[in-house]
Design an enzyme around this catalytic site. Sequence first.
Site, PDB file in Angstrom:
ATOM      1  N   GLY A  59       0.613  -1.223  -0.021  1.00 42.38           N
ATOM      2  CA  GLY A  59      -0.089   0.236   0.135  1.00 42.38           C
ATOM      3  C   GLY A  59       0.748   1.551   0.005  1.00 42.38           C
ATOM      4  O   GLY A  59       0.412   2.385  -0.552  1.00 42.38           O
ATOM      5  N   THR A  60       2.002   1.266   0.958  1.00 45.82           N
ATOM      6  CA  THR A  60       2.904   2.388   0.560  1.00 45.82           C
ATOM      7  C   THR A  60       3.233   2.728  -0.581  1.00 45.82           C
ATOM      8  O   THR A  60       3.538   3.966  -1.245  1.00 45.82           O
ATOM      9  CB  THR A  60       3.961   1.901   1.712  1.00 45.82           C
ATOM     10  OG1 THR A  60       3.476   1.949   2.878  1.00 45.82           O
ATOM     11  CG2 THR A  60       5.120   3.158   1.568  1.00 45.82           C
ATOM     12  N   ASN A  82      -6.389   4.287  10.127  1.00 42.88           N
ATOM     13  CA  ASN A  82      -5.679   3.104  10.586  1.00 42.88           C
ATOM     14  C   ASN A  82      -5.506   3.090  12.087  1.00 42.88           C
ATOM     15  O   ASN A  82      -5.565   2.040  12.489  1.00 42.88           O
ATOM     16  CB  ASN A  82      -4.300   3.171   9.867  1.00 42.88           C
ATOM     17  CG  ASN A  82      -3.618   4.133  10.353  1.00 42.88           C
ATOM     18  OD1 ASN A  82      -3.961   5.389   9.648  1.00 42.88           O
ATOM     19  ND2 ASN A  82      -2.171   3.843  10.649  1.00 42.88           N
ATOM     20  N   GLN A  99      -6.839   0.493   4.992  1.00 42.33           N
ATOM     21  CA  GLN A  99      -7.803  -0.141   6.129  1.00 42.33           C
ATOM     22  C   GLN A  99      -9.258  -0.571   5.683  1.00 42.33           C
ATOM     23  O   GLN A  99      -9.732  -1.230   6.550  1.00 42.33           O
ATOM     24  CB  GLN A  99      -7.550   0.877   7.327  1.00 42.33           C
ATOM     25  CG  GLN A  99      -6.353   1.182   7.849  1.00 42.33           C
ATOM     26  CD  GLN A  99      -5.890  -0.081   8.564  1.00 42.33           C
ATOM     27  OE1 GLN A  99      -6.774  -0.938   9.103  1.00 42.33           O
ATOM     28  NE2 GLN A  99      -4.532  -0.342   8.468  1.00 42.33           N
ATOM     29  N   SER A 103      -3.919  -3.159   0.198  1.00 39.41           N
ATOM     30  CA  SER A 103      -2.952  -3.822   0.487  1.00 39.41           C
ATOM     31  C   SER A 103      -3.400  -5.356   0.993  1.00 39.41           C
ATOM     32  O   SER A 103      -4.514  -5.447   1.539  1.00 39.41           O
ATOM     33  CB  SER A 103      -1.881  -3.203   1.521  1.00 39.41           C
ATOM     34  OG  SER A 103      -0.818  -4.285   1.945  1.00 39.41           O
ATOM     35  N   GLY A 104      -2.470  -6.169   0.524  1.00 41.23           N
ATOM     36  CA  GLY A 104      -3.020  -7.693   0.600  1.00 41.23           C
ATOM     37  C   GLY A 104      -3.197  -8.131   1.968  1.00 41.23           C
ATOM     38  O   GLY A 104      -4.022  -9.066   2.504  1.00 41.23           O
ATOM     39  N   HIS A 105      -2.103  -7.841   2.861  1.00 35.13           N
ATOM     40  CA  HIS A 105      -1.917  -8.423   4.061  1.00 35.13           C
ATOM     41  C   HIS A 105      -3.079  -7.986   5.306  1.00 35.13           C
ATOM     42  O   HIS A 105      -3.036  -8.330   6.352  1.00 35.13           O
ATOM     43  CB  HIS A 105      -0.510  -8.257   4.667  1.00 35.13           C
ATOM     44  CG  HIS A 105      -0.050  -6.941   5.136  1.00 35.13           C
ATOM     45  ND1 HIS A 105       0.184  -6.584   6.486  1.00 35.13           N
ATOM     46  CD2 HIS A 105       0.058  -5.783   4.434  1.00 35.13           C
ATOM     47  CE1 HIS A 105       0.437  -5.391   6.495  1.00 35.13           C
ATOM     48  NE2 HIS A 105       0.631  -4.910   5.334  1.00 35.13           N
ATOM     49  N   THR A 160       9.466  -8.019 -12.338  1.00 32.97           N
ATOM     50  CA  THR A 160       8.555  -9.413 -12.666  1.00 32.97           C
ATOM     51  C   THR A 160       7.385  -9.449 -11.687  1.00 32.97           C
ATOM     52  O   THR A 160       7.659  -9.198 -10.449  1.00 32.97           O
ATOM     53  CB  THR A 160       9.530 -10.355 -12.622  1.00 32.97           C
ATOM     54  OG1 THR A 160      10.733 -10.551 -13.468  1.00 32.97           O
ATOM     55  CG2 THR A 160       8.852 -11.712 -12.425  1.00 32.97           C
ATOM     56  N   CYS A 174       3.725   0.946  11.935  1.00 35.54           N
ATOM     57  CA  CYS A 174       4.702   1.630  10.965  1.00 35.54           C
ATOM     58  C   CYS A 174       5.373   2.785  11.997  1.00 35.54           C
ATOM     59  O   CYS A 174       6.452   3.068  11.742  1.00 35.54           O
ATOM     60  CB  CYS A 174       4.364   2.425   9.867  1.00 35.54           C
ATOM     61  SG  CYS A 174       3.249   1.334   8.884  1.00 35.54           S
TER      62      CYS A 174
END
Length: 394
Positions: A72-73, A152, A180, A200-202, A238, A326
């Site tokens: 996301g960053t 967040n 979020q 973001s995936g996580h 890639t 963070c």
Amino acid sequence: MKKIIYLDNAATTRTKPEVAEAMLPYFTEYYGNPSSVYDFSSPAKQAILEAREIIAGSIGAQAREIYFTGCGTEADNWAIKATADAYREKGNHIITSRIEHHAVLHTCEYLEKQGFEVTYLDVDENGVVKLEELKKAIRPTTILISVMFANNEIGTIQPIRQIGEIAKEHGILFHTDAVQAYGHLPINVDDFHIDMMSASGHKINGPKGIGFLYIRTGVKIRSFMHGGAQERKRRAGTENVPAIVGFGKAAQIAVSTMKERARHESELRDYLIERVMEEIPYTRVNGDRVNRLPNNVNFAFQFIEGESLLIMLDSKGICGSSGSACTSGSLDPSHVLLAIGLPHEIAHGSLRLTMSEENTKEEMDFVVDSIKEIVQRLRNMSPLYEDFMKGKMQ
């Protein structure tokens, strides 16, 4: 080993077993480079296409408008820096808010050193951007408005639809950091007039190291990563095929379970808030009590240090946070809590708990009982609390 009660899902989430299972073949079986022309690379290429379509469908976008990033960053940096570069001739003014994630704030600070002007909007006591202040901040040179979908730290949801309408009315690009919110709240980029969106995936039980930036067709921002022709020549490198597959699977699960998850998490959230506010005096809830993420709770306890509270909760197997993961190494109080008007001494006593569908009411009871005990112990050691109580008894 002691039981762990994990309540830091805003920092990261557990990758679901079915997500990990979906990723595995792309490490060992379908490991071809998706940019290669031979047939062996076809499964990897197809998997990326399918994940892109799933994610696009989850926000009402087109597949060609989804660009995969490392996080996301990166997506935030790309949206803001590339917009500044592409629209420099039109203007040099950007509008954001004081409670953005540092991925946005530090990017804006960097651009200020490059000659751009940035307006940082104030928020009210609940962390909501003031729309009238936004309208007044707009200039002929304004090229971008970047306001997060949901905070967040304190969980407050912004009036994204109205912000998008204001941006569209003035012909200004609108970017939202939805890291979020994505997968937790319904999002349609057309309904909200969003031109760019980061996720973001996580944060949704997917893998770390993968995100996306939605870029509306017609938005003319340039490449952020230079090199090969991946991601339709806009993001070289890639593709991380296993992570992209995992993100797609996690997004599919998140969307299909969103309503039920939100109901369960908000019930736990409200139960936790009710017990804490009834049983622990000199405590406040940070953020909007109603218009907030379903799984977010943020308290400020007077007369204690949040770091001490976290350490003592950890000894009981409870994982929480005092704000953004963070900035966990910083001794400064949260910029978000200061922006909503908390004094330093109260902002230092904050605790963020973010739950998941896996948490239970029994866990919430144990957490509240633990917080009560620890807060009282810390206050008993506090000269400030002692002086406060003496003054109250006089």
